[in-house]
Every structure is written in C-alpha cells, then in structure tokens.
Design a protein around this motif. Structure first.
Motif, PDB file in Angstrom:
ATOM      1  N   GLY A 137     -34.490 -22.832  41.611  1.00 31.80           N
ATOM      2  CA  GLY A 137     -34.044 -23.580  42.730  1.00 31.80           C
ATOM      3  C   GLY A 137     -34.816 -23.309  44.010  1.00 31.80           C
ATOM      4  O   GLY A 137     -35.569 -22.378  44.080  1.00 31.80           O
ATOM      5  N   ALA A 138     -34.511 -24.152  44.754  1.00 32.22           N
ATOM      6  CA  ALA A 138     -35.249 -24.258  46.122  1.00 32.22           C
ATOM      7  C   ALA A 138     -34.571 -22.457  46.667  1.00 32.22           C
ATOM      8  O   ALA A 138     -35.456 -21.907  47.568  1.00 32.22           O
ATOM      9  CB  ALA A 138     -35.094 -25.133  47.104  1.00 32.22           C
ATOM     10  N   SER A 139     -33.324 -22.565  46.328  1.00 32.90           N
ATOM     11  CA  SER A 139     -33.034 -21.300  46.996  1.00 32.90           C
ATOM     12  C   SER A 139     -33.673 -19.852  46.556  1.00 32.90           C
ATOM     13  O   SER A 139     -33.451 -18.964  47.341  1.00 32.90           O
ATOM     14  CB  SER A 139     -31.241 -21.070  46.427  1.00 32.90           C
ATOM     15  OG  SER A 139     -30.633 -22.424  46.708  1.00 32.90           O
TER      16      SER A 139
ATOM     17  N   PHE B 253     -36.221 -19.410  48.999  1.00 30.74           N
ATOM     18  CA  PHE B 253     -35.853 -18.775  50.355  1.00 30.74           C
ATOM     19  C   PHE B 253     -36.305 -17.265  50.233  1.00 30.74           C
ATOM     20  O   PHE B 253     -36.282 -16.872  51.306  1.00 30.74           O
ATOM     21  CB  PHE B 253     -34.165 -18.906  50.625  1.00 30.74           C
ATOM     22  CG  PHE B 253     -33.742 -20.490  50.913  1.00 30.74           C
ATOM     23  CD1 PHE B 253     -34.945 -21.484  51.059  1.00 30.74           C
ATOM     24  CD2 PHE B 253     -32.552 -20.728  50.630  1.00 30.74           C
ATOM     25  CE1 PHE B 253     -34.562 -22.885  51.128  1.00 30.74           C
ATOM     26  CE2 PHE B 253     -32.134 -22.181  50.738  1.00 30.74           C
ATOM     27  CZ  PHE B 253     -33.168 -23.082  51.071  1.00 30.74           C
TER      28      PHE B 253
ATOM     29  N   TRP C  57     -30.090 -26.549  55.427  1.00 30.43           N
ATOM     30  CA  TRP C  57     -30.758 -25.996  54.733  1.00 30.43           C
ATOM     31  C   TRP C  57     -32.002 -24.847  55.517  1.00 30.43           C
ATOM     32  O   TRP C  57     -32.041 -23.840  54.891  1.00 30.43           O
ATOM     33  CB  TRP C  57     -31.766 -26.792  53.675  1.00 30.43           C
ATOM     34  CG  TRP C  57     -30.608 -27.293  52.824  1.00 30.43           C
ATOM     35  CD1 TRP C  57     -30.369 -28.799  52.725  1.00 30.43           C
ATOM     36  CD2 TRP C  57     -30.023 -27.002  51.618  1.00 30.43           C
ATOM     37  NE1 TRP C  57     -29.385 -29.067  51.643  1.00 30.43           N
ATOM     38  CE2 TRP C  57     -29.294 -27.779  50.997  1.00 30.43           C
ATOM     39  CE3 TRP C  57     -30.087 -25.680  51.054  1.00 30.43           C
ATOM     40  CZ2 TRP C  57     -28.365 -27.491  49.725  1.00 30.43           C
ATOM     41  CZ3 TRP C  57     -29.072 -25.151  50.197  1.00 30.43           C
ATOM     42  CH2 TRP C  57     -28.344 -26.287  49.487  1.00 30.43           C
TER      43      TRP C  57
ATOM     44  N   ASN D 124     -37.217 -32.669  55.368  1.00 31.28           N
ATOM     45  CA  ASN D 124     -36.060 -33.508  55.328  1.00 31.28           C
ATOM     46  C   ASN D 124     -34.643 -32.670  54.965  1.00 31.28           C
ATOM     47  O   ASN D 124     -34.627 -32.025  53.996  1.00 31.28           O
ATOM     48  CB  ASN D 124     -36.169 -34.531  54.090  1.00 31.28           C
ATOM     49  CG  ASN D 124     -35.100 -35.536  54.110  1.00 31.28           C
ATOM     50  OD1 ASN D 124     -34.745 -36.330  54.869  1.00 31.28           O
ATOM     51  ND2 ASN D 124     -34.310 -35.397  53.051  1.00 31.28           N
TER      52      ASN D 124
ATOM     53  N   THR E 219     -31.383 -32.533  53.597  1.00 36.23           N
ATOM     54  CA  THR E 219     -30.697 -33.411  53.119  1.00 36.23           C
ATOM     55  C   THR E 219     -29.230 -33.651  53.327  1.00 36.23           C
ATOM     56  O   THR E 219     -28.403 -34.672  53.153  1.00 36.23           O
ATOM     57  CB  THR E 219     -30.435 -32.713  51.596  1.00 36.23           C
ATOM     58  OG1 THR E 219     -31.889 -31.942  51.468  1.00 36.23           O
ATOM     59  CG2 THR E 219     -30.068 -33.543  50.206  1.00 36.23           C
TER      60      THR E 219
ATOM     61  N   ASP F 206     -39.991 -26.811  52.886  1.00 29.62           N
ATOM     62  CA  ASP F 206     -38.950 -26.984  51.974  1.00 29.62           C
ATOM     63  C   ASP F 206     -38.760 -28.571  51.647  1.00 29.62           C
ATOM     64  O   ASP F 206     -38.163 -29.125  52.438  1.00 29.62           O
ATOM     65  CB  ASP F 206     -37.669 -26.348  52.273  1.00 29.62           C
ATOM     66  CG  ASP F 206     -36.542 -26.768  51.239  1.00 29.62           C
ATOM     67  OD1 ASP F 206     -36.843 -27.261  50.164  1.00 29.62           O
ATOM     68  OD2 ASP F 206     -35.373 -26.159  51.687  1.00 29.62           O
TER      69      ASP F 206
ATOM     70  N   SER G  15     -37.629 -30.077  49.272  1.00 27.08           N
ATOM     71  CA  SER G  15     -36.895 -30.442  48.179  1.00 27.08           C
ATOM     72  C   SER G  15     -36.365 -31.926  47.884  1.00 27.08           C
ATOM     73  O   SER G  15     -36.360 -32.538  47.088  1.00 27.08           O
ATOM     74  CB  SER G  15     -35.550 -29.806  48.114  1.00 27.08           C
ATOM     75  OG  SER G  15     -35.784 -28.369  47.847  1.00 27.08           O
TER      76      SER G  15
ATOM     77  N   GLN H 289     -34.077 -31.368  41.148  1.00 22.74           N
ATOM     78  CA  GLN H 289     -33.109 -32.360  40.793  1.00 22.74           C
ATOM     79  C   GLN H 289     -32.826 -33.364  41.739  1.00 22.74           C
ATOM     80  O   GLN H 289     -31.999 -34.191  41.726  1.00 22.74           O
ATOM     81  CB  GLN H 289     -31.668 -31.565  40.819  1.00 22.74           C
ATOM     82  CG  GLN H 289     -31.388 -30.704  41.839  1.00 22.74           C
ATOM     83  CD  GLN H 289     -32.093 -29.369  42.330  1.00 22.74           C
ATOM     84  OE1 GLN H 289     -33.127 -29.148  41.846  1.00 22.74           O
ATOM     85  NE2 GLN H 289     -31.345 -28.723  43.102  1.00 22.74           N
ATOM     86  N   LYS H 290     -33.936 -33.737  42.934  1.00 23.42           N
ATOM     87  CA  LYS H 290     -33.624 -34.591  43.801  1.00 23.42           C
ATOM     88  C   LYS H 290     -34.554 -35.794  43.665  1.00 23.42           C
ATOM     89  O   LYS H 290     -34.134 -36.838  43.281  1.00 23.42           O
ATOM     90  CB  LYS H 290     -33.860 -34.169  45.430  1.00 23.42           C
ATOM     91  CG  LYS H 290     -32.330 -33.727  45.859  1.00 23.42           C
ATOM     92  CD  LYS H 290     -32.470 -32.091  46.175  1.00 23.42           C
ATOM     93  CE  LYS H 290     -31.110 -31.576  46.705  1.00 23.42           C
ATOM     94  NZ  LYS H 290     -31.169 -30.248  47.240  1.00 23.42           N
TER      95      LYS H 290
HETATM   96  C1  LIG Z   1     -30.716 -29.288  47.383  1.00 22.28           C
HETATM   97  C2  LIG Z   1     -31.707 -28.534  48.687  1.00 22.28           C
HETATM   98  C3  LIG Z   1     -31.803 -27.001  48.373  1.00 22.28           C
HETATM   99  C4  LIG Z   1     -31.140 -26.067  47.355  1.00 22.28           C
HETATM  100  O1  LIG Z   1     -31.717 -26.429  46.210  1.00 22.28           O
HETATM  101  P1  LIG Z   1     -31.436 -25.532  44.851  1.00 22.28           P
HETATM  102  O2  LIG Z   1     -32.545 -25.985  43.933  1.00 22.28           O
HETATM  103  O3  LIG Z   1     -29.836 -25.860  44.326  1.00 22.28           O
HETATM  104  O4  LIG Z   1     -31.567 -24.129  45.278  1.00 22.28           O
HETATM  105  C5  LIG Z   1     -32.686 -26.254  49.511  1.00 22.28           C
HETATM  106  N1  LIG Z   1     -33.132 -27.152  50.314  1.00 22.28           N
HETATM  107  C6  LIG Z   1     -33.175 -28.376  50.244  1.00 22.28           C
HETATM  108  C7  LIG Z   1     -33.725 -29.383  51.420  1.00 22.28           C
HETATM  109  C8  LIG Z   1     -32.410 -29.147  49.553  1.00 22.28           C
HETATM  110  O5  LIG Z   1     -32.006 -30.559  49.641  1.00 22.28           O
END
Ligand SMILES: *Cc1c(COP(=O)(O)O)cnc(C)c1O
Length: 360
Positions: free
Chosen positions: A75-77, A80, A102, A150, A152, A172, A174, A195-196
């Motif tokens: 994931g985006a996490s 980080f 975020w 952005n 979220t 980021d 995402s 997933q977005k």
């Molecule tokens: C959803 C989101 C995250 C977290 O994403 P994961 O894939 O659940 O780790 C991080 N940054 C932004 C901007 C997001 O919208």
C-alpha cells in the motif's frame, strides 16, 4: 443483479466493463485453461499480462523512458517508509508539506528514518486549504520534497505541481492518479495504492526516476529496496498477480474511453456539478477553499448533523452507498473516482435536493 453507486473512498468502484471482462475470463484466461489467479508469475502468459499493463500505463501517463514503473505490495503506507529508506542517503533530511491526514502519516513515518522539515502546514486552517507557496520554508539541500497532491479525507487538492527547485518531488497520488494528465517528468517519484483509481487493493504503483534508485539506508530489508524491485521487473518475489491483471484491464478501459484528457473532462464536470449543487443549496456545505477543492473526494455536511443518519439511510435506499464521512471530518463524503459514472453523481444530486425539500 442490481449494482449500487458506491461512493467509498477506497476500495472503490471499478468500471463495470472491467468486472464483466474479468468474470468472462475467470475460469479460462484466453485458452490457457486456468484463471489468472492460478498462473505462475514466471510463465509466458502472465508475463504478457504484466508487460501489457505496464506498457499501457506508460502510454496513458506518458511516462518517460528514464523512469521505472514498479508493481509492489504494502500500500501507499509502506511507501511512507520506503521513500525515506531509499531516498535520504547521505542528505538525511527531507521537506514535507502538511495538508492533511495522509501528509501527517507520511511525515511521522519519515521521522523514523531522518530529519523531517515540515516546510508548510495548513493545520491551523483545519486542513481546508493549501498553504501559500510564499510561506513555504524549503531546504534547497533536502534529499526530496514530499507532498500529497490530493488529500482523500479532507478533499483538498493542489491546483498545480509545486516548485521545489532542484530537489526531487515525491508525490502520494493514491487518490488522484489517472484522474487527469500529469507531467511525470516534473517528479522524482510518484506512488499510489491501487484501490482508489487503479484497481483492487493489494497493488501499489511506484513510478521512479532511474537516477534515484540506489543503495538504501543500512538495515533496509531487501523487500523495501527500490533497487531490488527495479532490477527484477517487480518479480523479485511473487507480485500481486491478480490485482496487477485487473489494473491492466482498467488501463485498457481508460485507453478505450479516450485517455486521461477525456477522464479529466468527465471528472471536472462531475465535480463541478456536485460542488455547485452543494454551494447553491443553503443546506449542504463543503468547507474547502474553492481554489483547492478535490475532483475526487467531496466532503460535505448537512445543516443539522442530527439528520446525518436519516440522510445515509435514504441514500442507501436510493442505491447510493458509502457516503458516510471520515470520522475526523464528520458529515458525508462522496468519492467520485474515474469509475463512478456521471449518472451516479446526477442521482446523488437529485437525492440531495429531494432530501432537502423534505427536511430543510
Ligand atoms: C488511501 C490513501 C493512503 C493509504 O493507502 P494504503 O494503500 O491503504 O496504504 C495513503 N495516502 C493517500 C493519499 C490515500 O488516499
């Protein structure tokens, strides 16, 4: 069968055409006699799926040849942490802009690996705007500059790519990737959880300029090194094969629809009409500075918060689901990514107007 309009921030709606194609190919992918889920990631069928997805993403986004596209997990996490672990090197310090929840998470993870300079923050404004560029305290010697184009949760979106001088920009994306054309060459690294606006959860896309790929901090796990994944075409270990395949179908869908220019036009139209309906209502309210309103995530509150649960129940009965706002903001949030049909936004607006008539 009946499908709802799903306004979830993520995992979010996927284009129906993509789901139909996946269903049709589920048991026997193009004469292979097996599902994509059952394929070896090293077999020639799967390699062709993976390569096609990368080629299409490069074409849609116009990714220059000196960038690698990585298909990762975590994931985006996880990014980080991977970002500071891989990009800090001998500089040991990085700039971050804090525009919301975020950004804050990226900042706190960054602090575990180096010195974080929060160059600007909109926390005093309750994250309803982007701090003016004139107030940013950038460090010209930073290893990288991180921001969240952005947010979220707050629904705040930068209206342009910031100027960070010669410092590589890390973004980021995402919840905004693929929502409009973007000049990739202005970035050092772009990352996004899938997933977005890309595909199913479990896949994370990283687009990184090749000169930024090097030795990570000592002690970095092999799986957390960009070098590992770049040198192995994202197949150092088993990648998230099915999510990668579905993302590929989404990229084909975007191409069929006319690419990111067309996506941008539709997205802007969808967002504009929802904001207009909110602003004109005298009943609903969006707190974000109009210059920085997100095209993708639109939070709004009702005049009377006691009506929230009635609104959510009514919306659900009308086939409009997952509108409950994030607990930190309250009220409602409509996430309207690429796969949300314009008809879904129109149906939401009609529902909002009728709800107001009865309860306003
Ligand atoms: C959803 C989101 C995250 C977290 O994403 P994961 O894939 O659940 O780790 C991080 N940054 C932004 C901007 C997001 O919208």
């Amino acid at each position: 069968m009946s499908r709802v309009f799903n306004f979830s921030a993520g995992p979010a709606m996927l284009p129906q055409e993509v789901l139909e194609q996946a269903a049709a190919e589920m048991l026997d992918w193009r004469g292979s006699g097996m599902s994509v889920m059952e394929m070896s990631h090293r077999g020639k069928e799967y390699i062709s799926i993976a390569k096609k997805a990368e080629t299409d993403l490069r074409e849609i986004m116009g990714v220059p040849n000196n960038y690698k596209v990585l298909f990762l997990q975590g994931g985006a996490s996880a990014q980080f942490a991977m970002i500071p672990m891989n990009l800090l090197r001998d500089k040991k310090t990085a700039d971050y802009i804090n525009t919301g929840q975020w950004s804050k998470k990226a900042i706190s993870e960054g602090k575990r690996y180096g010195n974080v300079n929060v160059a600007a923050t909109s926390e005093a404004n309750n994250f309803t705007t982007v701090p003016p560029g004139s107030e940013w305290k950038l460090n010209p010697d930073a290893a990288y500059f991180h921001y969240t184009p952005n947010e979220t949760i707050g629904g705040v979106e930068f209206d342009s790519i910031p100027d960070a001088g010669n410092v590589p920009i890390v973004a980021d994306m995402s919840s905004t990737i693929l929502s409009r054309p973007v000049e990739v060459s202005k970035f050092g690294l772009i990352y996004a959880g899938a997933q977005k606006n890309i595909g199913p959860a479990g896949l994370t896309i990283v687009i990184i300029r090749e000169d930024l790929i090097g030795e990570p901090l000592p002690g970095t796990p092999v799986m957390f090194s960009y070098k590992t994944h770049a040198e192995n075409d994202s197949m150092y270990n088993t990648p998230p094969t099915y999510a990668w395949y579905i993302a590929g179908l989404v990229f084909e869908w975007i191409k069929r629809k006319g690419g990111l220019t067309e996506m941008a036009e539709i997205n802007k139209r969808k967002a504009d009409k929802l904001y207009t309906a909110i602003d004109r209502s005298g009943f609903y309210k969006n707190p974000v500075d109009p210059k920085y309103r997100s095209w993708m995530n639109i939070p709004f509150t009702l005049k009377n918060a006691e009506l929230d649960s009635k609104f959510l129940e009514g919306a659900k009965a009308a086939g409009l689901v997952a509108l409950k706002g994030h607990r930190s903001v309250g009220g409602m949030r409509a996430s309207i990514y690429n796969a949300m049909p314009e008809e879904g936004v129109d149906t939401l607006i009609t529902f909002m107007q009728e709800f107001q008539k009865k309860n306003g």
